[in-house]
Design a protein around this motif. Sequence first.
Motif, PDB file in Angstrom:
ATOM      1  N   SER A   1      25.902  35.679 -36.296  1.00 12.39           N
ATOM      2  CA  SER A   1      24.461  35.599 -36.575  1.00 12.39           C
ATOM      3  C   SER A   1      23.880  36.989 -36.412  1.00 12.39           C
ATOM      4  O   SER A   1      24.471  37.860 -35.785  1.00 12.39           O
TER       5      SER A   1
ATOM      6  N   ALA B   1      22.085  37.240 -45.284  1.00 12.52           N
ATOM      7  CA  ALA B   1      22.317  35.897 -44.741  1.00 12.52           C
ATOM      8  C   ALA B   1      23.453  35.225 -45.486  1.00 12.52           C
ATOM      9  O   ALA B   1      23.792  35.561 -46.617  1.00 12.52           O
TER      10      ALA B   1
ATOM     11  N   GLU C   1      22.709  29.389 -45.625  1.00 16.56           N
ATOM     12  CA  GLU C   1      21.369  29.569 -45.062  1.00 16.56           C
ATOM     13  C   GLU C   1      20.363  29.856 -46.165  1.00 16.56           C
ATOM     14  O   GLU C   1      19.238  29.378 -46.144  1.00 16.56           O
TER      15      GLU C   1
ATOM     16  N   PRO D   1      22.419  33.006 -39.709  1.00 16.27           N
ATOM     17  CA  PRO D   1      23.867  33.211 -39.848  1.00 16.27           C
ATOM     18  C   PRO D   1      24.172  34.315 -40.858  1.00 16.27           C
ATOM     19  O   PRO D   1      23.589  34.353 -41.941  1.00 16.27           O
TER      20      PRO D   1
ATOM     21  N   ASP E   1      17.276  33.047 -35.398  1.00 14.02           N
ATOM     22  CA  ASP E   1      18.586  33.623 -35.694  1.00 14.02           C
ATOM     23  C   ASP E   1      19.050  33.151 -37.068  1.00 14.02           C
ATOM     24  O   ASP E   1      18.845  31.992 -37.454  1.00 14.02           O
TER      25      ASP E   1
END
Length: 446
Positions: free
Chosen positions: A295, A436, A440, A327, A325
């Motif tokens: 992350s 990301a 996500e 990923p 947070d």
Amino acid sequence: MKSGRRKNDVIEPMAVPGQPADAAGYRNMQQLIQLRWIAVIGQLTAIAMVTLVFGIRLPLPQMLQVLACLVAFNIFSLLRWKEQHHVDNRQLFLALLVDVFSLTIQLYLSGGMTNPFVFLYLLQVILAAVLLQPWSSWTIVAITGACVASLALFATPLPLPLDHGRGMSSLYIQGILISFVVNAALLLVFITRINRNLRVGDAQLASLRQRAAEEEHIVRMGLLASGAAHELGTPLATLAVILGDWRRMPEFARNPELLAEVGEMQAQLKRCKTIVSGILMSAGEARGESSVKTSIKVFLDQLVAEWRASRAIVAFEYDNQILRDVPVVSDSTLKQMIWNVLDNAFEASPQWQRMEARHEGDVLVLLFTDCGPGFAPAMLDQFGTPYQSTKGRPGGGLGLFLVVNVARTLGGSVTARNLDEGGASVRLDLPLASIALQAEKERHAA
């Protein structure tokens, strides 16, 4: 973060143009829309003056209908180009044709060649020469010439007395004077604006060419780095074997100092191998190491911990304010980019340094601060260009150059400034969507 930096200076290096490549054409279309509003107001004023002050009868219903059509066309243009910013030569050409034909109809209804405002055709021709490609400009010249000839053949002259000998007392002379002043003022204002738009377009083109040259430079550097990494792999492996053999030799085993030095050499050798692996991984030639899912918060924490462990900085402040947070995949290029900024700050300020991480909306913000002497004026003026360095060694100045280009590739930006209280600050803005994980991204899109 280099010696001699100037205070209170801010620079954003070679930002990616936020406007499309044909932004000059779009702005020129906006200028034509403004000019058309001026034409509508001017025609209404002229019609009112001629009919109310001078008592000349004009076909008002037909002339007002032409004005209504011109207003409707301008509103349509305003709405269309508000949503679409791609304007090419053909669309500018059609817009000028509408202006030419509306002027022709109005002149036909108000005296033809005897109307002093017939000289407004020159405004259309000059605008065509500035805005359009040669074939379009010559087409406008031919069309306006045909319109003038048609007015001379078919239009009914104005009932104005031929009293040119009266000088300024002549209505026709007064009309020519007003026509000249209007033409000159409009040409001065709008040609100046159009030239400014063209200069902005040239500057954007030059910036794109500079960016292409820099990216080509990066490709060459990447090829050289990849080749060097391949060549370094064998001697590094040989050194690792030799150092391993040394640790097992009785002479080293009985001497703690030598054993400690061998351990330090192995640690540095391991770091060299990690750097080589990172270079090959960035080039798409990873040596068996796989990307690691993590992350952004953990990635930054580990990156900073690893950097601090390998640098002898006196005081380092790290503030990770990331609340949401995201990923990500641990990326060696992003890691090396951040390390480059930290290393430059460390060289300028080995006593104290600060790194802050936070997100503003969907943008990851990394702020690096030091208490060094600040950026030199020349470096601020050309921040992010290669070989701009005060280190005085060949090949210097590539670190920040790579930082700027990696950030730009990710859709982000880099800004640098000197602080009022001393020291300097570098800010990285990176879209979270560019780093990301795909899962996500899809979740946010849903």
